[in-house]
Write an enzyme that holds these catalytic residues in place. Structure first.
Site, PDB file in Angstrom:
ATOM      1  N   HIS A  72      -2.541   7.337  -4.643  1.00  0.00           N
ATOM      2  CA  HIS A  72      -2.654   6.188  -3.747  1.00  0.00           C
ATOM      3  C   HIS A  72      -2.772   4.935  -4.589  1.00  0.00           C
ATOM      4  O   HIS A  72      -3.389   4.946  -5.663  1.00  0.00           O
ATOM      5  CB  HIS A  72      -3.891   6.336  -2.859  1.00  0.00           C
ATOM      6  CG  HIS A  72      -4.376   5.042  -2.285  1.00  0.00           C
ATOM      7  ND1 HIS A  72      -5.441   4.345  -2.822  1.00  0.00           N
ATOM      8  CD2 HIS A  72      -3.932   4.305  -1.234  1.00  0.00           C
ATOM      9  CE1 HIS A  72      -5.640   3.247  -2.116  1.00  0.00           C
ATOM     10  NE2 HIS A  72      -4.740   3.188  -1.153  1.00  0.00           N
ATOM     11  N   SER A  95       0.850  -1.186   0.000  1.00  0.00           N
ATOM     12  CA  SER A  95       0.000   0.000   0.000  1.00  0.00           C
ATOM     13  C   SER A  95       0.884   1.233   0.000  1.00  0.00           C
ATOM     14  O   SER A  95       1.905   1.274   0.697  1.00  0.00           O
ATOM     15  CB  SER A  95      -0.901   0.007   1.241  1.00  0.00           C
ATOM     16  OG  SER A  95      -1.736   1.150   1.251  1.00  0.00           O
ATOM     17  N   ARG A 142       0.689  -2.514  13.025  1.00  0.00           N
ATOM     18  CA  ARG A 142       1.654  -1.503  13.459  1.00  0.00           C
ATOM     19  C   ARG A 142       1.111  -0.114  13.120  1.00  0.00           C
ATOM     20  O   ARG A 142       0.970   0.238  11.953  1.00  0.00           O
ATOM     21  CB  ARG A 142       2.999  -1.739  12.763  1.00  0.00           C
ATOM     22  CG  ARG A 142       4.092  -0.773  13.206  1.00  0.00           C
ATOM     23  CD  ARG A 142       5.425  -1.179  12.578  1.00  0.00           C
ATOM     24  NE  ARG A 142       6.502  -0.352  13.066  1.00  0.00           N
ATOM     25  CZ  ARG A 142       7.033   0.675  12.382  1.00  0.00           C
ATOM     26  NH1 ARG A 142       6.545   0.990  11.189  1.00  0.00           N
ATOM     27  NH2 ARG A 142       8.026   1.369  12.884  1.00  0.00           N
ATOM     28  N   ARG A 188      -3.402  -6.368  -2.851  1.00  0.00           N
ATOM     29  CA  ARG A 188      -3.390  -7.203  -1.653  1.00  0.00           C
ATOM     30  C   ARG A 188      -4.037  -8.560  -1.935  1.00  0.00           C
ATOM     31  O   ARG A 188      -4.794  -8.723  -2.901  1.00  0.00           O
ATOM     32  CB  ARG A 188      -4.134  -6.506  -0.517  1.00  0.00           C
ATOM     33  CG  ARG A 188      -5.575  -6.157  -0.865  1.00  0.00           C
ATOM     34  CD  ARG A 188      -6.228  -5.284   0.216  1.00  0.00           C
ATOM     35  NE  ARG A 188      -7.607  -4.981  -0.137  1.00  0.00           N
ATOM     36  CZ  ARG A 188      -8.002  -3.944  -0.863  1.00  0.00           C
ATOM     37  NH1 ARG A 188      -7.097  -3.086  -1.310  1.00  0.00           N
ATOM     38  NH2 ARG A 188      -9.268  -3.738  -1.128  1.00  0.00           N
ATOM     39  N   ASN A 245      -2.831   0.357  -3.954  1.00  0.00           N
ATOM     40  CA  ASN A 245      -2.545  -0.831  -3.160  1.00  0.00           C
ATOM     41  C   ASN A 245      -2.984  -2.071  -3.915  1.00  0.00           C
ATOM     42  O   ASN A 245      -3.910  -2.028  -4.729  1.00  0.00           O
ATOM     43  CB  ASN A 245      -3.168  -0.750  -1.767  1.00  0.00           C
ATOM     44  CG  ASN A 245      -4.651  -1.011  -1.764  1.00  0.00           C
ATOM     45  OD1 ASN A 245      -5.088  -2.160  -1.724  1.00  0.00           O
ATOM     46  ND2 ASN A 245      -5.435   0.050  -1.808  1.00  0.00           N
TER      47      ASN A 245
END
Length: 308
Positions: free
Chosen positions: A108, A94, A262, A112, A110
């Protein structure tokens, strides 16, 4: 049924992160990405890379993660209640790029992969991702180029795919509380497993591989465009919309926070400097108003556009 090849997905994603970082470092011309490798108590980890205070990029974050868990968080099972109680793996890349020059748009992307397992049952897996563009000052040729490359990413996988994923992107990156699009869209897909693992993995790779061809030419066209305090002030105001979307609606942000990810890596997408104002309105006839009237409303950017 053939099992999904998670190792191949991971290898591709790590290489994609490397390639994008190298390209952005070359564009910036000075700054390098700082890398943090991290691990997660429940399983897995990742490597986060952030470039800050560059000549071109005020902040660029590119994160790879590969995590495991015993139970999917609510953000993942809200639309798929049959997945509750399954062990899962989630891996992806990402990125969010916040340029310094207000004439260079934020971008942007991403890509996945998720897989959820349960003893005695077939694994459930899917791909997701896409890319979208958030300009502060719009240019027709940039919007057409961005969507033309998005269409090229889809062409080998069916004529209906680009218009379907373009609509999905327009629907997804929409601030309902503002009744306003975040930007000019692009592609968005989720729960994608068509027609099989090999085919859907190939499509995910196509989306990832088309990000740089979509974004780099726009950056190169706009990076030296002169700007002043007015444009910078508007950029910081519009960045507030980016923050609102990511903290209120973004599925990746919600998944990361709810799954104990995280925090520094999850929130790396946020811009470094932002402004909010009470009931601000653009000056009639101004370039700032043009963003709202000409670029943010949903439209077919490729209608009548020439070229491949």
């Amino acid at each position: 049924m053939k099992q999904p090849d998670i190792r191949s997905v991971s290898d591709y994603l790590l290489d994609l992160q490397d390639r994008i970082c190298r390209s952005l470092e070359q564009l910036d011309g000075g700054k390098r990405f700082r890398e943090d490798r991290w691990s997660r108590a429940e399983g897995g980890g990742g490597r986060s890379r952030v470039l800050e205070e560059g000549a071109l990029f005020e902040k660029a974050g590119i994160n790879f993660s590969h995590v495991q868990g015993t139970e999917l968080p609510a953000s993942a099972t809200a639309h798929r209640p049959e997945l509750a109680g399954r062990h899962y793996e989630a891996l992806g890349v990402s990125l969010v790029i916040h340029p310094r020059n207000p004439y260079v748009p934020t971008s942007h992307a991403n890509v996945r992969f998720f897989i959820a397992d349960k003893a005695g049952a077939e694994p459930v897996w899917w791909f997701g991702g896409g890319f979208d563009l958030t300009p502060y000052y719009g240019f027709e040729e940039d919007a057409v180029h961005w969507h033309r490359v998005a269409r090229q990413a889809c062409e080998a996988f069916g004529d209906d795919l680009y218009p379907r994923l373009k609509r999905w992107c327009d629907d997804y990156f929409y601030l309902r509380h503002r009744q306003e699009a975040r930007g000019i869209g692009g592609l968005f897909f989720d729960d994608f497993n068509e027609p099989d693992f090999e085919g859907s993995f190939a499509f995910m790779r196509s989306v990832g591989d088309h990000y740089l061809p979509a974004y780099v030419p726009i950056v190169e066209r706009r990076r030296d465009h002169p700007w002043g305090e007015r444009e910078r002030d508007f950029q910081m105001y519009r960045r507030g919309r980016y923050v609102e979307f990511n903290l209120v609606y973004d599925r990746g942000t919600l998944f990361g926070l709810q799954s104990g990810g995280r925090t520094e890596s999850i929130l790396m997408s946020l811009p470094p400097i932002v402004k909010w104002r009470y009931d601000w309105q653009p000056e009639p006839g101004s370039p700032e108003e043009e963003l709202y009237t000409r670029f943010l409303p949903r439209r077919d950017w490729l209608a009548g556009a020439s070229g491949p």
